[in-house]
Design an enzyme around this catalytic site. Structure first.
Site, short mmCIF file in Angstrom:
data_model
loop_
_atom_site.label_atom_id
_atom_site.label_comp_id
_atom_site.label_asym_id
_atom_site.label_seq_id
_atom_site.Cartn_x
_atom_site.Cartn_y
_atom_site.Cartn_z
N TYR A 163 0.79 -1.22 0.02
CA TYR A 163 -0.09 -0.07 0.13
C TYR A 163 0.88 1.23 0.01
CZ TYR A 163 0.67 0.72 5.12
OH TYR A 163 1.37 0.72 6.23
N CYS A 164 0.25 2.50 -0.30
CA CYS A 164 0.83 3.60 -0.37
C CYS A 164 -0.21 4.85 -0.05
CB CYS A 164 1.59 3.98 -1.89
SG CYS A 164 0.53 3.99 -3.06
N ARG A 165 0.07 5.91 -0.65
CA ARG A 165 -1.26 6.67 -0.36
C ARG A 165 -2.26 6.62 -1.23
NH1 ARG A 165 -2.51 11.64 -2.55
NH2 ARG A 165 -0.80 11.64 -3.83
N TYR A 197 -3.42 4.20 1.69
CA TYR A 197 -3.29 3.81 3.40
C TYR A 197 -4.56 4.43 4.15
CZ TYR A 197 -1.74 5.62 8.24
OH TYR A 197 -1.98 5.68 9.45
#
Length: 111
Positions: free
Chosen positions: A65-67, A93
């Site tokens: 996952y990331c932003r 996130y």
């Protein structure tokens, strides 16, 4: 018979441990320190070639996952090229936090 049962239990325990999902946060160190999922590992997407030092077994299930999901998609493709086979782009996130999935907790760094 006892030896067979012990061998089966050891094999099953090893399989169960190997199947545990690793959450990989591919945001920057600063973003990770501001908050991350409890238990997640941090490796920025532009350093993903170092993944073998964190996760040696290429069959380990990994959720990235990331932003927003864009960097995790890039990291996922790079990991595929390195031979990792059980990958999932879990998205952003904030979205993951909002879903309140069991086992996922927001964890500011140092807490």
């Amino acid at each position: 018979m006892k030896a067979i049962i012990c061998a089966l239990l050891l094999w099953w325990a090893g399989s169960a441990l190997a199947a545990e999902v690793v959450w990989l946060d591919v945001r920057s160190v600063q973003e990770f320190q501001a908050g991350h999922l409890d238990g997640a590992l941090n490796l920025p997407h532009d350093q993903i070639e170092k993944i073998t030092t964190l996760i040696a077994d290429k069959t380990t299930p990994v959720k990235l996952y990331c932003r927003s999901g864009r960097r995790s998609a890039l990291a996922l493709e790079a990991m595929k090229k390195l031979g990792y086979t059980q990958l999932e782009n879990a998205g952003g996130y904030q979205q993951l936090k909002a879903q309140h999935q069991p086992g996922l907790q927001d964890k500011p760094d140092g807490v």
